[in-house]
Design a protein around this motif. Structure first.
Motif, PDB file in Angstrom:
ATOM      1  N   ILE A  44       0.906  -1.302  -0.149  1.00  0.00           N
ATOM      2  CA  ILE A  44       0.044  -0.110   0.069  1.00  0.00           C
ATOM      3  C   ILE A  44       1.055   1.249   0.138  1.00  0.00           C
ATOM      4  O   ILE A  44       2.061   1.143   0.511  1.00  0.00           O
ATOM      5  N   GLN A  45       0.540   2.431  -0.880  1.00  0.00           N
ATOM      6  CA  GLN A  45       1.061   3.409  -0.771  1.00  0.00           C
ATOM      7  C   GLN A  45       0.142   4.878  -1.196  1.00  0.00           C
ATOM      8  O   GLN A  45      -0.961   4.782  -1.700  1.00  0.00           O
ATOM      9  N   GLU A  46       0.505   5.911  -0.729  1.00  0.00           N
ATOM     10  CA  GLU A  46      -0.285   7.334  -0.945  1.00  0.00           C
ATOM     11  C   GLU A  46      -1.491   6.975  -0.099  1.00  0.00           C
ATOM     12  O   GLU A  46      -2.528   7.277  -0.648  1.00  0.00           O
ATOM     13  N   HIS A  47      -1.568   6.310   0.779  1.00  0.00           N
ATOM     14  CA  HIS A  47      -2.939   6.161   1.609  1.00  0.00           C
ATOM     15  C   HIS A  47      -3.140   7.152   2.629  1.00  0.00           C
ATOM     16  O   HIS A  47      -2.278   7.998   3.021  1.00  0.00           O
ATOM     17  N   GLY A  48      -4.442   7.171   3.254  1.00  0.00           N
ATOM     18  CA  GLY A  48      -4.614   7.777   4.306  1.00  0.00           C
ATOM     19  C   GLY A  48      -4.427   6.925   5.550  1.00  0.00           C
ATOM     20  O   GLY A  48      -4.801   5.905   5.620  1.00  0.00           O
ATOM     21  N   ARG A 310      11.405   4.700   2.957  1.00  0.00           N
ATOM     22  CA  ARG A 310      10.389   4.683   2.062  1.00  0.00           C
ATOM     23  C   ARG A 310       9.592   5.938   2.219  1.00  0.00           C
ATOM     24  O   ARG A 310      10.116   7.095   3.197  1.00  0.00           O
ATOM     25  N   HIS A 311       8.642   6.287   1.406  1.00  0.00           N
ATOM     26  CA  HIS A 311       7.925   7.510   1.094  1.00  0.00           C
ATOM     27  C   HIS A 311       6.677   7.267   0.878  1.00  0.00           C
ATOM     28  O   HIS A 311       6.330   6.193   0.836  1.00  0.00           O
ATOM     29  N   GLY A 326       3.146   0.771   5.320  1.00  0.00           N
ATOM     30  CA  GLY A 326       3.115   0.767   4.079  1.00  0.00           C
ATOM     31  C   GLY A 326       4.133   1.891   3.412  1.00  0.00           C
ATOM     32  O   GLY A 326       5.098   2.439   4.092  1.00  0.00           O
ATOM     33  N   GLY A 327       4.146   2.704   2.190  1.00  0.00           N
ATOM     34  CA  GLY A 327       5.112   3.393   1.548  1.00  0.00           C
ATOM     35  C   GLY A 327       5.382   2.734   0.291  1.00  0.00           C
ATOM     36  O   GLY A 327       5.328   1.695   0.026  1.00  0.00           O
ATOM     37  N   GLY A 328       6.358   3.693  -0.197  1.00  0.00           N
ATOM     38  CA  GLY A 328       7.001   3.368  -1.508  1.00  0.00           C
ATOM     39  C   GLY A 328       8.569   3.269  -1.560  1.00  0.00           C
ATOM     40  O   GLY A 328       9.115   3.797  -0.296  1.00  0.00           O
ATOM     41  N   VAL A 336       5.070  -1.165  -0.856  1.00  0.00           N
ATOM     42  CA  VAL A 336       5.422  -2.359  -0.010  1.00  0.00           C
ATOM     43  C   VAL A 336       4.426  -2.487   1.218  1.00  0.00           C
ATOM     44  O   VAL A 336       3.489  -1.565   1.385  1.00  0.00           O
ATOM     45  N   ASP A 337       4.473  -3.802   1.859  1.00  0.00           N
ATOM     46  CA  ASP A 337       3.624  -3.964   2.845  1.00  0.00           C
ATOM     47  C   ASP A 337       4.470  -3.776   4.313  1.00  0.00           C
ATOM     48  O   ASP A 337       3.753  -4.034   5.396  1.00  0.00           O
ATOM     49  N   THR A 338       5.324  -3.183   4.457  1.00  0.00           N
ATOM     50  CA  THR A 338       6.248  -3.169   5.573  1.00  0.00           C
ATOM     51  C   THR A 338       5.505  -2.211   6.638  1.00  0.00           C
ATOM     52  O   THR A 338       4.530  -1.166   6.335  1.00  0.00           O
ATOM     53  N   PHE A 339       5.457  -2.564   7.667  1.00  0.00           N
ATOM     54  CA  PHE A 339       4.773  -2.073   8.851  1.00  0.00           C
ATOM     55  C   PHE A 339       5.746  -2.079  10.108  1.00  0.00           C
ATOM     56  O   PHE A 339       6.117  -2.966  10.654  1.00  0.00           O
ATOM     57  N   ASP A 340       6.090  -0.650  10.564  1.00  0.00           N
ATOM     58  CA  ASP A 340       6.918  -0.666  11.760  1.00  0.00           C
ATOM     59  C   ASP A 340       6.455   0.484  12.882  1.00  0.00           C
ATOM     60  O   ASP A 340       5.650   1.352  12.464  1.00  0.00           O
TER      61      ASP A 340
END
Length: 346
Positions: A44-48, A310-311, A326-328, A336-340
């Protein structure tokens, strides 16, 4: 998947300048914790992003693309939540309309979507929309809200919440991949109880993909970009909401100019993460910087780099932790699906 933790014990700055914790030569811990992948593995990217005391909510964004070097355009209506108690993700009823660059906020058991950008991929353009919706967390139902006032539709604005009011600063009216990007300087406030909009003093200059938060009585707006991905900025501004007629005040500038950064608050400190517009060819256009601003000292402090640069993401602050989903990973795209999470501790 069991979360992993990265513990770093390093000085905030190389000099003996006071740390954000008010101690000279302090050696605070910087803790990054990896969490279960977003949506159980859905990039996910450019999400709220917004949060309550119990959940992190993700809304909309852009569709994952097979080739990370080619920007994806298709907006999404996805809506999902991460339980802070259970450490699990769940899908929720989709947003009534597909959005990207959503302006999202949670207040009093409801999640608000106040405009954003839309695009179907046909002409590689995202356009602003004034359409707005509210989700009742208890009943799991979306409802229409009156659209944003004429001329105020935009996405990727700085967002702040104070009581029943959601504040939006700047934003993006139009984003053409490889072309025009129309950045705005307008500042408005939506009263969730009265359903009314108020216009506040404009930003000193246009900003989109910008960080924002309200701490005490001040609306803080940091970084962002002005008419394009490479036109990144490092400004730090605040507006006193008790005396908005005095206008915006400039503060110490962020060490690294960045747009598309993640932005969070812990106590009296603002933390900024990553972003887009890095000119270093080896960076894929993405920053790995983590920089913290002390409101009391009006100083910025560089932190160790992000473990997962990421951005195009948005952070949420809950109980001293800053959650970054998330982020790009490449300029303009690469979901990407990264979550931290990030924490500071004395």
């Amino acid at each position: 998947m069991k979360p992993s933790t990265v513990l770093l014990s390093l000085p905030l700055v190389a000099s003996v300048e006071a740390s954000p914790f008010g101690q000279r030569n302090a050696q605070p811990n910087f803790r990054w914790t990896d969490l279960p992948p977003v949506g159980n593995g859905a990039p996910i990217q450019e999400h709220g992003t917004t949060a309550t005391d119990t959940h992190i909510y993700l809304l909309g964004g852009i569709s994952p693309n097979a080739n990370a070097s080619i920007p994806a355009i298709q907006s999404r209506d996805t809506f999902e939540a991460y339980s802070l108690e259970d450490g699990t993700w769940e899908k929720l009823p989709p947003i009534p309309e597909a959005f990207t660059h959503i302006n999202a906020a949670a207040i009093d058991g409801k999640v608000y979507v106040l405009g954003g950008l839309t695009g179907d991929g046909a002409d590689r353009v995202w356009r602003s929309t004034r359409d707005s919706f509210v989700y009742d967390i208890a009943s799991h139902v979306w409802s229409d809200l009156p659209p944003m006032p004429e001329g105020q539709g935009r996405g990727s604005a700085a967002i702040g919440i104070s009581g029943d009011i959601i504040y939006l600063a700047g934003g993006l009216d139009r984003l053409e991949i490889g072309g025009e990007q129309l950045t705005l300087d307008i500042v408005t406030a939506y009263d969730t109880k009265k359903g009314t909009w108020t216009t506040l003093p404009s930003l000193p200059a246009p900003r989109d993909h910008v960080g924002g938060a309200i701490i005490g009585n001040k609306f803080w707006v940091v970084g962002g970009r002005d008419h394009g991905q490479v036109n990144v900025r490092n400004t730090t501004w605040s507006l006193d909401l008790k005396a908005p007629e005095k206008g915006w005040k400039a503060h110490a500038e962020m060490p690294t100019a960045r747009g598309g950064l993640a932005f969070g608050v812990t106590g009296d400190y603002i933390a900024t993460f990553g972003g887009e517009g890095n000119p270093d060819p080896a960076s894929n256009g993405v920053f790995n910087e983590t920089e913290v601003y002390s409101i009391k000292e009006d100083k910025w402090f560089k932190q160790p780099a992000m473990p997962h640069p990421r951005h195009g993401t948005a952070a949420a602050s809950v109980n001293g932790r800053i959650y970054i989903p998330g982020g790009g990973i490449v300029l303009g795209s690469g979901p990407v699906d990264t979550f931290d999470t990030f924490e500071l501790s004395p």
